[in-house]
Design a protein around this motif. Structure first.
Motif, short mmCIF file in Angstrom:
data_model
loop_
_atom_site.label_atom_id
_atom_site.label_comp_id
_atom_site.label_asym_id
_atom_site.label_seq_id
_atom_site.Cartn_x
_atom_site.Cartn_y
_atom_site.Cartn_z
N ASP A 4 0.79 -1.22 0.00
CA ASP A 4 0.00 0.00 0.00
C ASP A 4 0.83 1.29 0.00
OD1 ASP A 4 -2.06 -1.75 0.06
OD2 ASP A 4 -2.64 -1.38 2.13
N PRO A 5 1.89 1.40 0.83
CA PRO A 5 2.60 2.69 0.91
C PRO A 5 3.20 3.14 -0.43
CG PRO A 5 3.15 1.33 2.80
CD PRO A 5 2.39 0.46 1.84
N TYR A 10 3.19 6.50 -5.44
CA TYR A 10 3.38 6.60 -6.89
C TYR A 10 2.18 5.99 -7.62
CZ TYR A 10 8.23 7.27 -5.36
OH TYR A 10 9.37 7.71 -4.74
N PRO A 11 1.02 6.60 -7.53
CA PRO A 11 -0.20 5.99 -8.08
C PRO A 11 -0.17 5.77 -9.60
CG PRO A 11 -0.61 8.27 -7.42
CD PRO A 11 0.73 7.90 -6.88
N LYS A 12 0.37 6.73 -10.36
CA LYS A 12 0.40 6.58 -11.81
C LYS A 12 1.34 5.45 -12.22
CE LYS A 12 -0.80 11.37 -12.96
NZ LYS A 12 -0.36 12.62 -13.64
N THR A 13 2.52 5.43 -11.61
CA THR A 13 3.48 4.37 -11.91
C THR A 13 2.92 3.01 -11.49
OG1 THR A 13 5.29 5.92 -11.56
CG2 THR A 13 5.84 3.58 -11.52
N ALA A 14 2.26 2.98 -10.33
CA ALA A 14 1.68 1.73 -9.84
C ALA A 14 0.66 1.17 -10.83
CB ALA A 14 1.03 1.94 -8.48
N SER A 65 -7.32 -0.28 -1.00
CA SER A 65 -6.11 0.43 -1.44
C SER A 65 -5.94 0.30 -2.94
CB SER A 65 -4.88 -0.15 -0.73
OG SER A 65 -4.67 -1.49 -1.15
N LEU A 66 -5.13 1.18 -3.50
CA LEU A 66 -4.81 1.10 -4.93
C LEU A 66 -4.14 -0.23 -5.25
CD1 LEU A 66 -4.63 2.42 -7.71
CD2 LEU A 66 -2.48 3.49 -7.00
N TYR A 67 -3.27 -0.69 -4.36
CA TYR A 67 -2.59 -1.97 -4.56
C TYR A 67 -3.60 -3.11 -4.71
CZ TYR A 67 0.35 -6.04 -3.53
OH TYR A 67 0.99 -7.24 -3.59
N ALA A 68 -4.53 -3.20 -3.77
CA ALA A 68 -5.52 -4.28 -3.82
C ALA A 68 -6.46 -4.12 -5.01
CB ALA A 68 -6.31 -4.31 -2.52
#
Length: 243
Positions: A4-5, A10-14, A65-68
């Motif tokens: 998550d951190p 880095y939301p766009k890169t993620a 989260s963005l990750y999940a």
């Protein structure tokens, strides 16, 4: 980008890596005629379960989260390929990892708590009663090997929670295990950290046990013991950084 951190930072890169990039890898596998693929997903997909219910693979997903959210997107994409090619993917929803590895990570809950208390630092624990499942990295590796060796019909387009019900722990329970070996540790229990991390889930691992006969060999207590022994041996340069 794992966790998550870093995906929040880095939301766009993620999104480019964890969604667009992974889909390209899956498509490349299809083009090259790859028959078997294992996609590593996460139990964080369950997000928040307000009851004491154990989340089986069919439980409603609630990624926070963005990750999940990226993991759920990839799961759905892989499952959408059913009957479109001679392709047999398997999705493993990993619990939270702990334990020693050559590329060591100390930003994982069990590892981080153990390290901080080993160095006699006051440990601040947020939302201590929230539940998560945990699994040793060696057991994850063993499960990947088992999955690759299993008959195709057992694992094709199947989802497995990866871990064990015995390793469903709250943060406070983890701390209590560490304090059995480091009884002088100083703990501060707090609420929230820069906003609420609402994740709270206990997971049912009966499917992976019954279908693949998988059960982790190592408990959280085993992991804490090996971490403390290794920190004492000064294997990693983290010793110098924490003086």
């Amino acid at each position: 980008l794992v966790g998550d951190p870093i995906t929040k930072k880095y939301p766009k890169t993620a999104k480019i890596i964890n969604e667009v990039g992974v889909k390209k890898v899956v498509n490349a596998c299809l083009k090259m005629g790859v028959k078997r693929l294992i996609s590593i997903s996460t139990c964080s997909n369950y997000g928040l379960i307000k009851t004491n219910e154990l989340a089986s693979e069919n439980h409603e997903l609630n990624p926070l989260s963005l990750y999940a959210k990226s993991k759920v997107e990839i799961e759905n994409y892989i499952l959408s390929l059913r009957d479109k090619a001679d392709f047999h993917p398997t999705i493993l929803r990993f619990a939270t990892a702990f334990g020693l590895s050559p590329r060591m990570r100390y930003d994982l809950t069990v590892n981080e708590f153990t390290k901080e208390l080993f160095f006699q630092k006051p440990l601040v624990v947020y939302d201590s009663e929230t539940w998560r499942p945990y699994c040793h990295v060696e057991d994850f590796a063993r499960l990947i090997s088992i999955t690759l060796g299993a008959p195709t019909k057992k694992v094709s387009y199947e989802i497995f929670n990866a871990g064990s019900s015995e390793n469903n722990y709250t943060k406070r329970m983890i701390v209590d295990e560490i304090l059995k070996l480091l009884p002088n540790g100083k703990i501060n229990y707090e609420k929230y950290k820069h906003g609420l991390d609402a994740r709270n889930y206990r997971v049912d691992f009966s499917k992976v046990n019954s279908v693949l006969n998988f059960k982790p060999n190592k408990t959280i207590s085993d992991g804490i013991n090996e971490l403390l022994k290794d920190l004492d041996k000064k294997t990693f340069d983290i010793i110098e950084k924490n003086k």
